[in-house]
Scaffold this active site. Structure first.
Site, PDB file in Angstrom:
ATOM      1  N   TRP A 150      48.066  39.492  44.063  1.00  0.00           N
ATOM      2  CA  TRP A 150      47.358  39.790  42.804  1.00  0.00           C
ATOM      3  C   TRP A 150      46.845  41.234  42.804  1.00  0.00           C
ATOM      4  O   TRP A 150      46.831  41.889  41.753  1.00  0.00           O
ATOM      5  CB  TRP A 150      46.213  38.792  42.550  1.00  0.00           C
ATOM      6  CG  TRP A 150      45.034  38.905  43.485  1.00  0.00           C
ATOM      7  CD1 TRP A 150      44.899  38.285  44.688  1.00  0.00           C
ATOM      8  CD2 TRP A 150      43.846  39.691  43.293  1.00  0.00           C
ATOM      9  NE1 TRP A 150      43.701  38.635  45.262  1.00  0.00           N
ATOM     10  CE2 TRP A 150      43.023  39.485  44.423  1.00  0.00           C
ATOM     11  CE3 TRP A 150      43.388  40.528  42.280  1.00  0.00           C
ATOM     12  CZ2 TRP A 150      41.778  40.097  44.570  1.00  0.00           C
ATOM     13  CZ3 TRP A 150      42.139  41.135  42.422  1.00  0.00           C
ATOM     14  CH2 TRP A 150      41.353  40.920  43.558  1.00  0.00           C
ATOM     15  N   GLU A 160      47.344  42.331  34.372  1.00  0.00           N
ATOM     16  CA  GLU A 160      45.990  42.767  33.982  1.00  0.00           C
ATOM     17  C   GLU A 160      45.948  44.230  33.531  1.00  0.00           C
ATOM     18  O   GLU A 160      44.878  44.832  33.480  1.00  0.00           O
ATOM     19  CB  GLU A 160      44.976  42.547  35.125  1.00  0.00           C
ATOM     20  CG  GLU A 160      44.869  41.092  35.576  1.00  0.00           C
ATOM     21  CD  GLU A 160      43.670  40.830  36.477  1.00  0.00           C
ATOM     22  OE1 GLU A 160      42.545  41.182  36.094  1.00  0.00           O
ATOM     23  OE2 GLU A 160      43.875  40.259  37.565  1.00  0.00           O
ATOM     24  N   ASP A 180      36.308  42.037  36.997  1.00  0.00           N
ATOM     25  CA  ASP A 180      36.500  41.024  38.030  1.00  0.00           C
ATOM     26  C   ASP A 180      36.845  39.701  37.334  1.00  0.00           C
ATOM     27  O   ASP A 180      36.428  39.441  36.202  1.00  0.00           O
ATOM     28  CB  ASP A 180      35.183  40.867  38.814  1.00  0.00           C
ATOM     29  CG  ASP A 180      35.336  40.003  40.028  1.00  0.00           C
ATOM     30  OD1 ASP A 180      35.411  40.565  41.127  1.00  0.00           O
ATOM     31  OD2 ASP A 180      35.368  38.754  39.892  1.00  0.00           O
ATOM     32  N   LYS A 182      35.558  37.046  37.785  1.00  0.00           N
ATOM     33  CA  LYS A 182      34.353  36.253  37.519  1.00  0.00           C
ATOM     34  C   LYS A 182      33.677  36.609  36.183  1.00  0.00           C
ATOM     35  O   LYS A 182      32.824  35.877  35.722  1.00  0.00           O
ATOM     36  CB  LYS A 182      33.309  36.507  38.619  1.00  0.00           C
ATOM     37  CG  LYS A 182      33.682  35.966  39.959  1.00  0.00           C
ATOM     38  CD  LYS A 182      32.432  35.890  40.828  1.00  0.00           C
ATOM     39  CE  LYS A 182      32.755  35.903  42.285  1.00  0.00           C
ATOM     40  NZ  LYS A 182      32.872  37.261  42.841  1.00  0.00           N
ATOM     41  N   HIS A 243      31.755  43.607  50.104  1.00  0.00           N
ATOM     42  CA  HIS A 243      31.463  42.338  50.773  1.00  0.00           C
ATOM     43  C   HIS A 243      31.976  42.421  52.208  1.00  0.00           C
ATOM     44  O   HIS A 243      33.048  42.967  52.459  1.00  0.00           O
ATOM     45  CB  HIS A 243      32.194  41.171  50.101  1.00  0.00           C
ATOM     46  CG  HIS A 243      31.459  40.604  48.933  1.00  0.00           C
ATOM     47  ND1 HIS A 243      32.067  39.785  48.012  1.00  0.00           N
ATOM     48  CD2 HIS A 243      30.167  40.729  48.543  1.00  0.00           C
ATOM     49  CE1 HIS A 243      31.179  39.419  47.112  1.00  0.00           C
ATOM     50  NE2 HIS A 243      30.014  39.987  47.401  1.00  0.00           N
ATOM     51  N   TYR A 249      41.582  41.234  52.046  1.00  0.00           N
ATOM     52  CA  TYR A 249      41.521  42.376  52.963  1.00  0.00           C
ATOM     53  C   TYR A 249      42.350  43.567  52.460  1.00  0.00           C
ATOM     54  O   TYR A 249      43.314  44.001  53.090  1.00  0.00           O
ATOM     55  CB  TYR A 249      41.922  41.934  54.381  1.00  0.00           C
ATOM     56  CG  TYR A 249      40.824  41.074  54.988  1.00  0.00           C
ATOM     57  CD1 TYR A 249      39.773  41.651  55.689  1.00  0.00           C
ATOM     58  CD2 TYR A 249      40.815  39.697  54.796  1.00  0.00           C
ATOM     59  CE1 TYR A 249      38.750  40.871  56.201  1.00  0.00           C
ATOM     60  CE2 TYR A 249      39.797  38.912  55.305  1.00  0.00           C
ATOM     61  CZ  TYR A 249      38.769  39.512  56.010  1.00  0.00           C
ATOM     62  OH  TYR A 249      37.751  38.734  56.505  1.00  0.00           O
ATOM     63  N   HIS A 252      38.089  47.051  48.336  1.00  0.00           N
ATOM     64  CA  HIS A 252      37.653  47.010  46.937  1.00  0.00           C
ATOM     65  C   HIS A 252      36.131  47.017  46.902  1.00  0.00           C
ATOM     66  O   HIS A 252      35.472  46.645  47.888  1.00  0.00           O
ATOM     67  CB  HIS A 252      38.211  45.764  46.236  1.00  0.00           C
ATOM     68  CG  HIS A 252      37.861  44.491  46.936  1.00  0.00           C
ATOM     69  ND1 HIS A 252      38.637  43.967  47.941  1.00  0.00           N
ATOM     70  CD2 HIS A 252      36.799  43.669  46.811  1.00  0.00           C
ATOM     71  CE1 HIS A 252      38.084  42.858  48.391  1.00  0.00           C
ATOM     72  NE2 HIS A 252      36.951  42.655  47.726  1.00  0.00           N
TER      73      HIS A 252
HETATM   74  O1  G7M Z   1      34.595  38.711  48.388  1.00  0.00           O
HETATM   75  P1  G7M Z   1      35.528  39.836  48.004  1.00  0.00           P
HETATM   76  O2  G7M Z   1      34.898  41.179  48.211  1.00  0.00           O
HETATM   77  O3  G7M Z   1      36.892  39.751  48.640  1.00  0.00           O
HETATM   78  O4  G7M Z   1      35.718  39.690  46.430  1.00  0.00           O
HETATM   79  C1  G7M Z   1      36.970  39.717  45.765  1.00  0.00           C
HETATM   80  C2  G7M Z   1      36.722  39.742  44.277  1.00  0.00           C
HETATM   81  O5  G7M Z   1      37.988  39.739  43.623  1.00  0.00           O
HETATM   82  C3  G7M Z   1      35.945  38.540  43.742  1.00  0.00           C
HETATM   83  O6  G7M Z   1      34.778  38.981  43.079  1.00  0.00           O
HETATM   84  C4  G7M Z   1      36.939  37.833  42.829  1.00  0.00           C
HETATM   85  O7  G7M Z   1      36.332  37.243  41.706  1.00  0.00           O
HETATM   86  C5  G7M Z   1      37.889  38.945  42.449  1.00  0.00           C
HETATM   87  N1  G7M Z   1      39.231  38.485  42.123  1.00  0.00           N
HETATM   88  C6  G7M Z   1      39.936  37.563  42.811  1.00  0.00           C
HETATM   89  N2  G7M Z   1      41.155  37.406  42.224  1.00  0.00           N
HETATM   90  C7  G7M Z   1      42.195  36.500  42.704  1.00  0.00           C
HETATM   91  C8  G7M Z   1      41.223  38.232  41.143  1.00  0.00           C
HETATM   92  C9  G7M Z   1      42.243  38.485  40.166  1.00  0.00           C
HETATM   93  O8  G7M Z   1      43.336  37.927  40.146  1.00  0.00           O
HETATM   94  N3  G7M Z   1      41.932  39.432  39.224  1.00  0.00           N
HETATM   95  C10 G7M Z   1      40.706  40.066  39.198  1.00  0.00           C
HETATM   96  N4  G7M Z   1      40.492  40.951  38.231  1.00  0.00           N
HETATM   97  N5  G7M Z   1      39.737  39.828  40.118  1.00  0.00           N
HETATM   98  C11 G7M Z   1      39.998  38.915  41.083  1.00  0.00           C
END
Ligand code: G7M
Length: 336
Positions: A150, A160, A180, A182, A243, A249, A252
């Site tokens: 993704w 996206e 994001d 979320k 985070h 990994y 971001h």
């Molecule tokens: O915990 P970590 O730092 O890895 O956070 C990854 C972030 O990526 C989270 O806040 C997720 O909501 C976001 N995220 C995960 N996916 C699979 C996607 C996606 O497909 N598109 C977008 N825009 N954000 C994502």
């Protein structure tokens, strides 16, 4: 879903056909519920995750000055009286359906790791020394991590694309800034963006050193500027953080307003971008040398591996930074 050109695409499942197997997590504070099930019309075996979350209030939806065509205070709102007592009134209001959207996330097909992530588990803290990182965490994550497809789809403009808020295409210091998963995309107070770096060789905070300072400063400055221009939120109100451990990994950075308690901002998980920059300015290999605590969940293999390895080391009277010679093989055996 979007295609290469950024236009809408239909998912291959129909949400209304979801069949519930189990409620994984019902969070009454966040008003979200995570559900495990299947789409039997497509497959009886592939697992599906559906996460419903009630949206935060948008201030424009409560205006009464006629500035919006949709408001909670409208004749279209149905009002059921629960009780009236003296000066107190309790009601259930049912506003028009557009104001009642529920943010819905679907992961399909979901892996066991996705299911684990959305289930409730007791949490434990692990103080990860550099040696523990190299010999346990890194070995674990090399063979067991979420797919980054993704992320690459975003960086390669395959998905996206129309959601991108800002992009600097430079391969060394460039990044993509976009909403994001979320974020509901409309409640500015709950804005949640992600900056994903173009460089592909930085897994997490652990890999950062002072050579990455231009990249980090570019994300800080250009990211804040883009948010101020597009959403009118001043730089002083933007929280930017990593985070650790991340779920994905590929480096971001999370961006959200400091006035909003976004999920995952707790001190045991978040590292402010400004602090990271400062630490690297003071000590160029800070994150190679630091002990970084992180949270692991019961039921997660990484926690089991840590438990076992640390017990073995204790029995052998080894310092936790020393390695048992078979360590890497034994970790791989446990992951398999
Ligand atoms: O915990 P970590 O730092 O890895 O956070 C990854 C972030 O990526 C989270 O806040 C997720 O909501 C976001 N995220 C995960 N996916 C699979 C996607 C996606 O497909 N598109 C977008 N825009 N954000 C994502």
């Amino acid at each position: 879903m979007t295609d290469k050109n950024g236009s809408a695409q239909q998912p291959n499942y129909d949400i209304s056909k979801f069949k519930l197997t189990k409620i994984l997590n019902n969070n009454t504070v966040r008003k979200s519920i995570a559900l495990l099930g299947t789409f039997p019309d497509i497959s009886e075996v592939d697992q599906a995750l559906v996460i419903f979350e009630k949206n935060a209030f948008t201030e424009s939806d409560v205006q009464t000055d006629g500035s919006t065509d949709k408001s909670f205070f409208s004749s279209k709102t149905k009002t059921n009286v629960e009780f009236l007592n003296n000066i107190y009134g309790s009601f259930q209001c049912i506003p028009e359906s557009d104001l009642n959207c529920i943010k819905t996330t679907v992961v399909y097909p979901a892996t066991d790791k996705h299911i684990e992530k959305y289930s409730i588990h007791a949490k434990h803290l692990i103080a990860e020394t550099p040696a523990l990182y190299e010999n346990i965490t890194l070995t674990y994550l090399k063979s067991s991590q979420f797919s980054l497809d993704w992320v690459y789809n975003i960086l390669e403009h395959k998905q996206e694309t129309e959601r991108i808020v800002f992009e600097d295409p430079d391969p060394e210091i460039g990044f993509v800034l976009l909403p994001d998963l979320k974020w509901d995309g409309r409640t500015i107070e709950a804005l949640y963006l992600l900056a994903i770096v173009h460089k592909r060789d930085i897994k997490s905070l652990r890999d950062l050193n002072s050579s990455h300072l231009p990249l980090l400063k570019n994300i800080r400055d250009s990211g804040r500027r883009a948010i101020e221009e597009k959403y009118g939120i001043p730089a002083s109100q933007i929280r930017m953080y990593f985070h650790y451990q991340p779920s994905f990994y590929h480096l971001h950075i999370h961006f959200n307003p400091v006035g909003n308690d976004a999920p995952g901002i707790w001190c045991e998980k978040s590292h402010m971008l400004e602090t990271v920059i400062n630490n690297l300015e003071l000590v160029s290999d800070y994150y190679k040398r630091a002990t970084i605590p992180f949270v692991a969940y019961e039921g997660n293999k990484l926690l089991d591996i840590y438990d076992e390895e640390l017990n073995v080391r204790k029995k052998l009277k080894l310092d936790e930074n020393e390695l048992t010679p078979t360590s890497e093989d034994s970790i791989n055996a446990k992951i398999e």
